[in-house]
Design a protein around this motif. Structure first.
Motif, PDB file in Angstrom:
ATOM      1  N   ASN A   3       0.851  -1.188   0.000  1.00  0.00           N
ATOM      2  CA  ASN A   3       0.000   0.000   0.000  1.00  0.00           C
ATOM      3  C   ASN A   3       0.888   1.239   0.000  1.00  0.00           C
ATOM      4  OD1 ASN A   3      -2.539  -1.239  -0.012  1.00  0.00           O
ATOM      5  ND2 ASN A   3      -2.503  -1.535   2.196  1.00  0.00           N
ATOM      6  N   TYR A   4       0.380   2.304  -0.585  1.00  0.00           N
ATOM      7  CA  TYR A   4       1.149   3.534  -0.723  1.00  0.00           C
ATOM      8  C   TYR A   4       0.385   4.683  -0.072  1.00  0.00           C
ATOM      9  CZ  TYR A   4       3.400   0.670  -4.291  1.00  0.00           C
ATOM     10  OH  TYR A   4       4.043  -0.349  -4.948  1.00  0.00           O
ATOM     11  N   VAL A  17      -2.837  11.696   6.621  1.00  0.00           N
ATOM     12  CA  VAL A  17      -2.277  10.678   5.744  1.00  0.00           C
ATOM     13  C   VAL A  17      -3.361  10.183   4.801  1.00  0.00           C
ATOM     14  CG1 VAL A  17      -2.707   8.810   7.400  1.00  0.00           C
ATOM     15  CG2 VAL A  17      -0.976   8.510   5.641  1.00  0.00           C
ATOM     16  N   TYR A  18      -3.025  10.069   3.522  1.00  0.00           N
ATOM     17  CA  TYR A  18      -3.944   9.572   2.491  1.00  0.00           C
ATOM     18  C   TYR A  18      -3.378   8.291   1.905  1.00  0.00           C
ATOM     19  CZ  TYR A  18      -6.607  13.947   2.247  1.00  0.00           C
ATOM     20  OH  TYR A  18      -7.400  15.024   2.540  1.00  0.00           O
ATOM     21  N   ARG A  19      -4.246   7.317   1.699  1.00  0.00           N
ATOM     22  CA  ARG A  19      -3.822   6.105   0.989  1.00  0.00           C
ATOM     23  C   ARG A  19      -4.020   6.331  -0.495  1.00  0.00           C
ATOM     24  NH1 ARG A  19      -5.559   0.698  -0.384  1.00  0.00           N
ATOM     25  NH2 ARG A  19      -7.726   1.138   0.133  1.00  0.00           N
ATOM     26  N   LEU A  20      -2.974   6.123  -1.284  1.00  0.00           N
ATOM     27  CA  LEU A  20      -3.034   6.341  -2.727  1.00  0.00           C
ATOM     28  C   LEU A  20      -3.661   5.128  -3.397  1.00  0.00           C
ATOM     29  CD1 LEU A  20       0.534   7.855  -3.221  1.00  0.00           C
ATOM     30  CD2 LEU A  20      -1.637   9.100  -3.144  1.00  0.00           C
ATOM     31  N   GLN A  21      -4.746   5.372  -4.124  1.00  0.00           N
ATOM     32  CA  GLN A  21      -5.447   4.274  -4.790  1.00  0.00           C
ATOM     33  C   GLN A  21      -5.600   4.502  -6.291  1.00  0.00           C
ATOM     34  OE1 GLN A  21      -8.798   4.504  -1.793  1.00  0.00           O
ATOM     35  NE2 GLN A  21      -8.571   2.290  -1.894  1.00  0.00           N
ATOM     36  N   GLY A  22      -5.252   5.674  -6.769  1.00  0.00           N
ATOM     37  CA  GLY A  22      -5.383   6.007  -8.181  1.00  0.00           C
ATOM     38  C   GLY A  22      -4.816   7.392  -8.395  1.00  0.00           C
ATOM     39  N   PRO A  23      -4.949   7.943  -9.603  1.00  0.00           N
ATOM     40  CA  PRO A  23      -4.453   9.292  -9.867  1.00  0.00           C
ATOM     41  C   PRO A  23      -4.943  10.263  -8.800  1.00  0.00           C
ATOM     42  CG  PRO A  23      -5.213   8.268 -11.892  1.00  0.00           C
ATOM     43  CD  PRO A  23      -5.617   7.344 -10.771  1.00  0.00           C
ATOM     44  N   THR A  24      -4.021  11.016  -8.218  1.00  0.00           N
ATOM     45  CA  THR A  24      -4.323  11.879  -7.075  1.00  0.00           C
ATOM     46  C   THR A  24      -3.804  13.282  -7.335  1.00  0.00           C
ATOM     47  OG1 THR A  24      -4.147   9.976  -5.562  1.00  0.00           O
ATOM     48  CG2 THR A  24      -3.978  12.186  -4.589  1.00  0.00           C
ATOM     49  N   THR A  25      -4.693  14.253  -7.331  1.00  0.00           N
ATOM     50  CA  THR A  25      -4.273  15.641  -7.524  1.00  0.00           C
ATOM     51  C   THR A  25      -4.192  16.345  -6.173  1.00  0.00           C
ATOM     52  OG1 THR A  25      -6.562  16.352  -7.897  1.00  0.00           O
ATOM     53  CG2 THR A  25      -5.239  15.788  -9.836  1.00  0.00           C
ATOM     54  N   ILE A  26      -3.255  17.281  -6.083  1.00  0.00           N
ATOM     55  CA  ILE A  26      -3.051  18.063  -4.860  1.00  0.00           C
ATOM     56  C   ILE A  26      -3.084  19.533  -5.226  1.00  0.00           C
ATOM     57  CG2 ILE A  26      -1.529  18.502  -2.897  1.00  0.00           C
ATOM     58  CD1 ILE A  26      -0.193  15.817  -3.444  1.00  0.00           C
ATOM     59  N   LYS A  51       2.776   4.629 -12.391  1.00  0.00           N
ATOM     60  CA  LYS A  51       3.257   4.228 -13.709  1.00  0.00           C
ATOM     61  C   LYS A  51       4.061   2.944 -13.550  1.00  0.00           C
ATOM     62  CE  LYS A  51       3.149   8.902 -15.571  1.00  0.00           C
ATOM     63  NZ  LYS A  51       3.855   9.968 -16.308  1.00  0.00           N
ATOM     64  N   GLY A  52       3.444   1.819 -13.958  1.00  0.00           N
ATOM     65  CA  GLY A  52       4.058   0.523 -13.701  1.00  0.00           C
ATOM     66  C   GLY A  52       3.986   0.225 -12.214  1.00  0.00           C
ATOM     67  N   ASP A  53       5.145   0.066 -11.572  1.00  0.00           N
ATOM     68  CA  ASP A  53       5.214  -0.162 -10.127  1.00  0.00           C
ATOM     69  C   ASP A  53       5.704   1.072  -9.380  1.00  0.00           C
ATOM     70  OD1 ASP A  53       4.395  -2.819 -10.426  1.00  0.00           O
ATOM     71  OD2 ASP A  53       6.458  -3.483 -10.827  1.00  0.00           O
ATOM     72  N   THR A  54       5.737   2.205 -10.053  1.00  0.00           N
ATOM     73  CA  THR A  54       6.332   3.408  -9.457  1.00  0.00           C
ATOM     74  C   THR A  54       5.340   4.566  -9.435  1.00  0.00           C
ATOM     75  OG1 THR A  54       8.515   2.752 -10.284  1.00  0.00           O
ATOM     76  CG2 THR A  54       8.249   5.049  -9.603  1.00  0.00           C
ATOM     77  N   GLU A  95       5.678   3.600   1.690  1.00  0.00           N
ATOM     78  CA  GLU A  95       5.254   2.281   1.224  1.00  0.00           C
ATOM     79  C   GLU A  95       5.135   1.369   2.433  1.00  0.00           C
ATOM     80  OE1 GLU A  95       7.718   0.557  -1.750  1.00  0.00           O
ATOM     81  OE2 GLU A  95       7.969   2.428  -2.860  1.00  0.00           O
ATOM     82  N   LYS A  96       4.113   0.515   2.432  1.00  0.00           N
ATOM     83  CA  LYS A  96       3.954  -0.419   3.553  1.00  0.00           C
ATOM     84  C   LYS A  96       3.404  -1.738   3.041  1.00  0.00           C
ATOM     85  CE  LYS A  96       1.631  -1.084   8.013  1.00  0.00           C
ATOM     86  NZ  LYS A  96       2.818  -1.504   8.762  1.00  0.00           N
ATOM     87  N   GLU A  97       4.089  -2.826   3.382  1.00  0.00           N
ATOM     88  CA  GLU A  97       3.624  -4.165   3.028  1.00  0.00           C
ATOM     89  C   GLU A  97       2.544  -4.588   4.022  1.00  0.00           C
ATOM     90  OE1 GLU A  97       4.367  -6.055   0.474  1.00  0.00           O
ATOM     91  OE2 GLU A  97       5.861  -4.668  -0.355  1.00  0.00           O
ATOM     92  N   THR A  98       1.385  -5.014   3.514  1.00  0.00           N
ATOM     93  CA  THR A  98       0.293  -5.443   4.381  1.00  0.00           C
ATOM     94  C   THR A  98      -0.292  -6.742   3.855  1.00  0.00           C
ATOM     95  OG1 THR A  98      -1.306  -4.150   3.115  1.00  0.00           O
ATOM     96  CG2 THR A  98      -0.329  -3.090   5.030  1.00  0.00           C
ATOM     97  N   SER A  99      -0.927  -7.484   4.733  1.00  0.00           N
ATOM     98  CA  SER A  99      -1.595  -8.706   4.321  1.00  0.00           C
ATOM     99  C   SER A  99      -2.921  -8.367   3.682  1.00  0.00           C
ATOM    100  CB  SER A  99      -1.815  -9.625   5.528  1.00  0.00           C
ATOM    101  OG  SER A  99      -2.634  -8.992   6.483  1.00  0.00           O
ATOM    102  N   GLU A 100      -3.452  -9.246   2.880  1.00  0.00           N
ATOM    103  CA  GLU A 100      -4.698  -9.004   2.155  1.00  0.00           C
ATOM    104  C   GLU A 100      -5.876  -8.774   3.092  1.00  0.00           C
ATOM    105  OE1 GLU A 100      -5.355  -8.592  -0.937  1.00  0.00           O
ATOM    106  OE2 GLU A 100      -3.514  -9.192  -1.945  1.00  0.00           O
ATOM    107  N   ASP A 101      -5.838  -9.418   4.271  1.00  0.00           N
ATOM    108  CA  ASP A 101      -6.992  -9.349   5.158  1.00  0.00           C
ATOM    109  C   ASP A 101      -6.854  -8.307   6.254  1.00  0.00           C
ATOM    110  OD1 ASP A 101      -5.003 -10.573   6.535  1.00  0.00           O
ATOM    111  OD2 ASP A 101      -6.220 -12.234   7.311  1.00  0.00           O
ATOM    112  N   SER A 102      -5.825  -7.465   6.181  1.00  0.00           N
ATOM    113  CA  SER A 102      -5.653  -6.456   7.218  1.00  0.00           C
ATOM    114  C   SER A 102      -6.638  -5.314   7.019  1.00  0.00           C
ATOM    115  CB  SER A 102      -4.215  -5.911   7.198  1.00  0.00           C
ATOM    116  OG  SER A 102      -3.943  -5.291   5.964  1.00  0.00           O
TER     117      SER A 102
END
Length: 217
Positions: A3-4, A17-26, A51-54, A95-102
């Motif tokens: 998750n980003y 704090v915002y979780r990035l899920q798609g194109p985000t304007t500020i 863009k890709g994984d970045t 960036e944070k690694e999380t489990s699918e069910d968290s």
């Protein structure tokens, strides 16, 4: 899964704090995904795109641009813990690694607590409180959310953003644009007016599981 997040602070007040899920304007304008009401931030200042994984942050022809390590850039590929400034506001990319069910909201609480240690949103013993369940209970009590089914309520909860405030900080003032419903997960919120002499006239004290901002929303 990864998750980003983007976190930022306005002055000594809100830490968000915002979780990035798609194109985000500020920008300063209310038409942005993230609204930052600061004069040094342009109405439409920057855009974050995966863009890709970045994740890439790109300037939208703003007045003050994007500043990273003291240099102004038009576009920059972000890595975890990178910081950049839009005007006088500093943003951090996480960036944070999380489990699918968290629980996403719980993850956000932990992210904000870890990336802004001085905020002290949660004591260690409070980290196991089921914030998500409490939020869903409150949402079901808000009239125009009460008809949502379980799936819809889960989606709404996942889209929630956590805000942390220190004692005495102002959350919203009369006349500010209203785009959000605020749910009190911990602590108390005072609602008040000021008379012609500047003295406070207390209207209400809101506590856990109460909400405000629903009328303008």
């Amino acid at each position: 899964m990864t998750n980003y997040y983007i976190s930022f602070q306005i002055g000594f007040e809100k830490k968000t704090v915002y979780r990035l899920q798609g194109p985000t304007t500020i920008g300063r304008g209310s038409d942005n995904t993230i609204t930052v009401p600061v004069p040094s931030v342009s109405r439409n200042h920057a855009k974050l795109t995966l863009k890709g994984d970045t994740w890439v942050v790109e300037d939208l022809k703003s007045a003050n641009g994007i500043v990273i390590d003291g240099k102004r850039v038009d576009k920059f590929a972000l890595k975890s813990n990178n910081s950049f400034k839009l005007g006088e506001v500093e943003f951090s990319f996480i960036e944070k690694e999380t489990s699918e069910d968290s629980h996403k909201l719980t993850d956000t609480v932990e992210i904000l607590s870890a990336s802004a240690a001085d905020l002290n949103i949660l004591a260690e013993k409070e980290k196991e409180v089921f914030w998500t369940e409490r939020l869903q209970d409150v949402l079901s009590a808000i009239p125009f959310f009460s008809s949502l089914d379980t799936v819809e309520r889960n989606e709404l909860t996942d889209a929630a953003t956590l805000h942390g405030f220190k004692a005495g900080e102002m959350i919203i003032r009369e006349g500010d644009p209203g785009r959000s419903i605020y749910v009190v997960l911990n602590g108390r919120v005072k609602v008040f007016l000021r008379d012609y002499h500047g003295s406070e006239l207390e209207l209400d004290i809101l506590s856990k599981s109460e909400f405000f901002g629903e009328i303008s929303f």
